[in-house]
Design a protein around this motif. Structure first.
Motif, short mmCIF file in Angstrom:
data_model
loop_
_atom_site.label_atom_id
_atom_site.label_comp_id
_atom_site.label_asym_id
_atom_site.label_seq_id
_atom_site.Cartn_x
_atom_site.Cartn_y
_atom_site.Cartn_z
N VAL A 294 0.85 -1.19 0.00
CA VAL A 294 0.00 0.00 0.00
C VAL A 294 0.88 1.24 0.00
O VAL A 294 2.03 1.22 0.43
CB VAL A 294 -0.95 0.05 1.22
N VAL A 295 0.31 2.32 -0.50
CA VAL A 295 0.93 3.64 -0.37
C VAL A 295 0.38 4.27 0.90
O VAL A 295 -0.83 4.27 1.13
CB VAL A 295 0.60 4.53 -1.59
N VAL A 296 1.27 4.77 1.74
CA VAL A 296 0.87 5.38 3.01
C VAL A 296 1.24 6.86 3.00
O VAL A 296 2.41 7.21 2.76
CB VAL A 296 1.55 4.69 4.21
N ARG A 297 0.26 7.69 3.25
CA ARG A 297 0.50 9.13 3.45
C ARG A 297 0.34 9.41 4.95
O ARG A 297 -0.76 9.31 5.48
CB ARG A 297 -0.48 9.98 2.65
N ARG A 298 1.46 9.71 5.62
CA ARG A 298 1.44 9.97 7.06
C ARG A 298 1.48 11.48 7.30
O ARG A 298 2.31 12.19 6.72
CB ARG A 298 2.63 9.30 7.74
N ARG A 299 0.58 11.92 8.16
CA ARG A 299 0.51 13.34 8.48
C ARG A 299 0.59 13.55 9.99
O ARG A 299 0.03 12.78 10.76
CB ARG A 299 -0.80 13.96 8.00
N VAL A 300 1.27 14.64 10.36
CA VAL A 300 1.08 15.21 11.69
C VAL A 300 0.38 16.54 11.44
O VAL A 300 0.90 17.39 10.69
CB VAL A 300 2.40 15.43 12.45
N ARG A 301 -0.78 16.71 12.03
CA ARG A 301 -1.58 17.91 11.80
C ARG A 301 -1.45 18.86 12.99
O ARG A 301 -1.62 18.44 14.14
CB ARG A 301 -3.05 17.53 11.60
N TYR A 302 -1.17 20.11 12.69
CA TYR A 302 -0.99 21.13 13.72
C TYR A 302 -2.12 22.15 13.66
O TYR A 302 -2.62 22.48 12.59
CB TYR A 302 0.33 21.87 13.52
N VAL A 303 -2.50 22.64 14.83
CA VAL A 303 -3.43 23.77 14.94
C VAL A 303 -2.75 24.83 15.79
O VAL A 303 -2.36 24.55 16.94
CB VAL A 303 -4.76 23.34 15.59
N ASP A 304 -2.57 26.01 15.22
CA ASP A 304 -1.88 27.10 15.93
C ASP A 304 -0.51 26.63 16.45
O ASP A 304 -0.13 26.92 17.59
CB ASP A 304 -2.74 27.62 17.09
N ASP A 305 0.19 25.87 15.61
CA ASP A 305 1.55 25.37 15.90
C ASP A 305 1.59 24.30 16.99
O ASP A 305 2.67 23.93 17.45
CB ASP A 305 2.49 26.52 16.30
N VAL A 306 0.45 23.77 17.41
CA VAL A 306 0.39 22.69 18.39
C VAL A 306 0.00 21.40 17.67
O VAL A 306 -0.97 21.38 16.91
CB VAL A 306 -0.66 23.00 19.50
N GLY B 3 -3.08 7.75 5.95
CA GLY B 3 -3.97 7.28 4.90
C GLY B 3 -3.32 6.15 4.11
O GLY B 3 -2.18 6.29 3.65
N TYR B 4 -4.03 5.02 3.97
CA TYR B 4 -3.53 3.85 3.25
C TYR B 4 -4.32 3.66 1.95
O TYR B 4 -5.56 3.62 1.97
CB TYR B 4 -3.68 2.59 4.11
N PHE B 5 -3.60 3.53 0.83
CA PHE B 5 -4.22 3.41 -0.49
C PHE B 5 -3.66 2.18 -1.22
O PHE B 5 -2.44 1.94 -1.17
CB PHE B 5 -3.92 4.64 -1.34
N PRO B 6 -4.50 1.39 -1.90
CA PRO B 6 -3.96 0.30 -2.72
C PRO B 6 -2.93 0.86 -3.71
O PRO B 6 -3.15 1.92 -4.31
CB PRO B 6 -5.20 -0.25 -3.43
N GLU B 7 -1.83 0.14 -3.88
CA GLU B 7 -0.74 0.65 -4.71
C GLU B 7 -1.19 0.90 -6.15
O GLU B 7 -0.78 1.90 -6.77
CB GLU B 7 0.43 -0.34 -4.69
N ASP B 8 -2.02 0.02 -6.70
CA ASP B 8 -2.42 0.19 -8.09
C ASP B 8 -3.24 1.44 -8.33
O ASP B 8 -3.29 1.96 -9.44
CB ASP B 8 -3.19 -1.05 -8.57
N ILE B 9 -3.89 1.95 -7.27
CA ILE B 9 -4.67 3.17 -7.38
C ILE B 9 -3.78 4.40 -7.24
O ILE B 9 -3.93 5.40 -7.96
CB ILE B 9 -5.78 3.20 -6.32
N ALA B 10 -2.82 4.35 -6.30
CA ALA B 10 -2.06 5.54 -5.94
C ALA B 10 -0.82 5.79 -6.78
O ALA B 10 -0.41 6.94 -6.97
CB ALA B 10 -1.66 5.45 -4.47
N ARG B 11 -0.20 4.73 -7.29
CA ARG B 11 1.09 4.91 -7.98
C ARG B 11 0.93 5.82 -9.19
O ARG B 11 -0.01 5.70 -9.98
CB ARG B 11 1.66 3.56 -8.40
N GLY B 12 1.87 6.78 -9.32
CA GLY B 12 1.86 7.69 -10.46
C GLY B 12 0.86 8.82 -10.34
O GLY B 12 0.62 9.54 -11.33
N THR B 13 0.26 9.00 -9.17
CA THR B 13 -0.72 10.07 -8.95
C THR B 13 -0.20 11.05 -7.90
O THR B 13 0.83 10.80 -7.25
CB THR B 13 -2.06 9.49 -8.46
N PRO B 14 -0.90 12.17 -7.70
CA PRO B 14 -0.48 13.13 -6.66
C PRO B 14 -0.45 12.52 -5.26
O PRO B 14 0.17 13.10 -4.36
CB PRO B 14 -1.54 14.24 -6.76
#
Length: 253
Positions: free
Chosen positions: A138-150, A157-168
């Protein structure tokens, strides 16, 4: 030692006095707490007693951990996270995703740190995506989300490789598109299934989110399906219990 009818320990009395100052707004969010020596002289106690009091308030989530620059008063303003319309396609634009849009609508400042990788999915993710947990990638997009620098959330987010490869989806940065990234590649989510559990954080989650001791988290797992009924994404968000109010609006008809 406590005197008279006051049976509280000395550190508890110092903690109570500081807590009252915070509740009255005398010490506002972002303010630095007076130095330990000053507090010790003000309350007629030792610096060790002051440290105990400050640690107590830190454990309660009222103060920052004070690594290197003194302890500050933490904001108690929660983020209202509207999960029932969080990922409506109308909430995505070319400039901001649904989460950033919602944060800005509450008068606050969002920021996301993003990394992308290829991984074998955890069993729970593989099951929901209909993949083999030992063979599929799978393609994994890992985020740390901040609010007001906290740091407010981690979101993976986990996506099947065949869907995500070659895309944004493969870009290791904060990217968005009108209607959402999946919609932009012809895989719009038309059905979402949410699973929420509350638990204590892992050691890594506590460190990444700067959690006071004893702070529980909500784990929100959302599986998205496209128009053909195929699961196209699993998003696992970890949200500290002291920073969020989860909101759902349901059609009762």
């Amino acid at each position: 030692m406590p005197t008279g009818s006051d049976s509280r320990a000395l550190y508890e009395r110092v903690a109570d006095a500081l807590r009252t100052s915070i509740e009255r707004g005398e010490l506002a969010p972002g303010d630095t707490v007076p130095p330990e020596q000053e507090l010790a002289e003000t309350h007629g106690v030792s610096r060790q007693t002051v440290r105990q009091a400050l640690q107590q308030l830190t454990n309660e989530g009222l103060l920052s951990s004070g690594r290197g620059r003194g302890r500050t008063v933490r904001s108690q303003t929660r983020l209202r996270w509207h999960l029932s319309h969080f990922e409506n396609q109308s909430n995505h634009s070319a400039d901001a995703d649904a989460w950033a849009t919602e944060v800005r609508e509450q008068g606050r400042v969002p920021l996301q740190e993003v990394s992308v990788g290829l991984e074998i999915p955890p069993p729970a993710v593989a099951e929901r995506l209909g993949l083999d947990a030992e063979k599929d990638i799978v393609v994994v997009r890992r985020r740390v989300r901040y609010v007001d620098d906290v740091p407010f959330q981690t979101a993976d987010g986990y996506f099947p490789e065949d869907i995500a490869r070659g895309t944004p989806l493969m870009q290791p940065k904060d990217v968005s598109a009108p209607g959402g990234l999946l919609a932009s590649i012809g895989r719009a989510q038309v059905r979402l299934v949410d699973e929420i559990q509350t638990r204590m954080p892992t050691k890594d989650e506590s460190a990444r989110l700067g959690l006071p001791a004893g702070t529980p988290v909500a784990e929100h797992m959302r599986t998205g399906y496209d128009a053909e009924g195929r699961p196209v994404r699993v998003m696992i968000t970890v949200a500290p219990g002291d920073r969020h109010t989860l909101v759902y609006e349901l059609d009762a008809s």
